[in-house]
Design an enzyme around this catalytic site. Sequence first.
Site, mmCIF file in Angstrom:
data_model
loop_
_atom_site.group_PDB
_atom_site.id
_atom_site.type_symbol
_atom_site.label_atom_id
_atom_site.label_comp_id
_atom_site.label_asym_id
_atom_site.label_seq_id
_atom_site.Cartn_x
_atom_site.Cartn_y
_atom_site.Cartn_z
ATOM 1 N N GLY A 21 4.762 -28.225 7.523
ATOM 2 C CA GLY A 21 4.159 -27.786 6.271
ATOM 3 C C GLY A 21 4.658 -26.418 5.850
ATOM 4 O O GLY A 21 4.531 -25.445 6.600
ATOM 5 N N GLU A 182 -9.856 -22.431 -14.669
ATOM 6 C CA GLU A 182 -8.553 -21.982 -15.145
ATOM 7 C C GLU A 182 -7.863 -23.067 -15.971
ATOM 8 O O GLU A 182 -7.233 -22.783 -16.996
ATOM 9 C CB GLU A 182 -7.691 -21.567 -13.954
ATOM 10 C CG GLU A 182 -8.224 -20.318 -13.265
ATOM 11 C CD GLU A 182 -7.455 -19.917 -12.024
ATOM 12 O OE1 GLU A 182 -7.426 -18.719 -11.712
ATOM 13 O OE2 GLU A 182 -6.892 -20.809 -11.354
ATOM 14 N N ALA A 326 -5.572 -19.363 -0.654
ATOM 15 C CA ALA A 326 -4.289 -18.915 -0.124
ATOM 16 C C ALA A 326 -4.412 -17.824 0.942
ATOM 17 O O ALA A 326 -3.723 -17.862 1.968
ATOM 18 C CB ALA A 326 -3.402 -18.419 -1.267
#
Length: 431
Positions: A21, A182, A326
């Site tokens: 990944g 968003e 993140a």
Amino acid sequence: MAAGVSGYAISMGAHRVVVVGGGFGGLGVVRGLKRADVEVMLIDRTNHHLFQPLLYQVATALLPAGDIAPAFRAILRKQRNAKVLLGEVTGFDTTAKRVHVDLPDGTSRSVEYDTLVVAAGSQDSYFGHGEWAEDAPPMKTLEQAVDLRSKLLRAFETAVAADDPKEWLSFAVVGAGPTGVELAGQLADLARRALKGQFREIDPRDIRITLLDAVPHVLPPFSEPLRQHTRTKLEKLGVTVMTNAMVEKIDAHGLTTKDGDRVEARTIIWAAGVQASPLARKLAEATGAEVDRKGRILVNAEDCSVTNEVFAIGDMVNLDNLPGIAEPAIQEGHHVAKVIKARLENRETKPFRYLDLGTMATISPGDAVADIKKLRLKGILGKVAWAVVHIAFLVGWRNRVAVLAQWAWNLVTGRRAQPIILEPMHAIERK
């Protein structure tokens, strides 16, 4: 003598680190081992790193796909101890220390490792209603974002000649977390500002955008003042906000809530929930580890390890219930790289400690909210903080400059960089 995939051999004398990944966490491990006496192989089913926080800007035609998705080989071109393998990981043999991979040519191979790091991320969750995906597609991959961009733009093109334009100008976003907020905000800007003058046949008053969620508030992780600010701003942009609205049914023409409310929408976007990658469960089965109800594998909170030779990081793990954003993945990736280097040098490392940098969400080109410990920013100050953080986390100076330029262009002119309809590959193959 060498071991690994043909063409991707790793020296038997080197310590072999396999990273599954190439998201924030996985790429952080690879780059963190740049000067280590190891050989690293990054395995991913795509050839690019994806900056997911800006994926919705690709879907709404603000950014080109390449600006948020640099190729791994370009990122790692100067890292001589790193190799990249394009393939789909299908399983693990932790006894033989092998990773099973399906390659693009249809063959399967096993890659040997001394240390394994799995950072496979997450996927969308439809809460037991996988059939909804056909009418309410997710937005987790670059391909999905590009397909969604085409679907949104096609809706406007169709409305121009339709007998009932309102039918095609109805949009619904399911999920009022940061991604949903968003996306709804950018969709409102796209519909009412960016396309103004280009679709003169469309009356902006015919456009309907609905944002709904089963929870009582938009942006649940944020403080109440910022939640209220966000809702007020969205409504000023023309977005209808529905909270305490649990979806019960989705079809090609709209959705129905548990309370019986009907929302007509020809374009529905799913941003309501995620679950761990299936590789989390496969890794748990291979190592004897446990998974939580979201399918996330439980790891050692001090070093992100599953076993002595296996680490797992990012959205697919449960580490003190850190949020699936993140920053935890980035910090976990950096920490695991330090642990690997320290072990090879017989050094001790400090336990992992997460530094909470807060949460942010953008509402419109000139407005965002940021909840950073006791600091609560909104409006233009929130937007500046949001922009600085996102530019800092982007990989590569070319991408940073390009994204900044596109943002400035949109802010000044209202125009979008990529108003292009591309037909999905599965549609082309059917022809």
